[in-house]
Design an enzyme around this catalytic site. Structure first.
Site, PDB file in Angstrom:
ATOM      1  N   GLU A  62       0.853  -1.185   0.000  1.00 53.86           N
ATOM      2  CA  GLU A  62       0.000   0.000   0.000  1.00 53.86           C
ATOM      3  C   GLU A  62       0.890   1.236   0.000  1.00 53.86           C
ATOM      4  OE1 GLU A  62      -2.475   1.821   3.537  1.00 53.86           O
ATOM      5  OE2 GLU A  62      -3.441   0.031   2.733  1.00 53.86           O
ATOM      6  N   TYR A 116       9.328   1.472  -4.116  1.00 50.93           N
ATOM      7  CA  TYR A 116       8.557   0.258  -4.365  1.00 50.93           C
ATOM      8  C   TYR A 116       8.729  -0.206  -5.807  1.00 50.93           C
ATOM      9  CZ  TYR A 116       6.346   1.634   0.033  1.00 50.93           C
ATOM     10  OH  TYR A 116       6.115   2.002   1.324  1.00 50.93           O
TER      11      TYR A 116
END
Length: 103
Positions: free
Chosen positions: A67, A79
């Protein structure tokens, strides 16, 4: 049955970051990942995230999601560098603190 794991990153007994994971049958979802500001931009985030990913894979989880707030460019880039791709995005709405319902 879902299981939750909390990861805490420490250097010389000093907390530098953390993250959590929710485990399903064959998948995991990472949330609440953070690196203390004074340790950001120095490779610690990547090292911590890789350690979490390794642990999750060792637990048999190949399908892993994370998330992220898409306005957090540093986290978003980290990420992506660690192999994550945007699959789904959501818009969230926040009520203004000064908004009052009127009858």
């Amino acid at each position: 049955m879902n299981q939750r794991i909390q990861y805490i990153a420490m250097i010389y007994k000093k907390h530098i970051g953390m993250g959590s994971a929710s485990l399903g049958n064959d998948e995991a979802s990472i949330f609440g990942f953070e690196v203390s500001p004074q340790y950001q931009g120095k490779g610690f985030g990547r090292a911590i995230l890789k350690r979490i990913l390794t642990d999750l894979k060792n637990r048999g989880r190949e399908n892993i999601t994370i998330e992220v707030d898409s306005t957090n460019k540093n986290a978003f880039n980290l990420y992506r560098k660690c192999g994550f791709e945007v699959e789904t995005s959501f818009d969230y709405y926040r009520k203004r603190p000064d908004f009052l319902f009127q009858s």
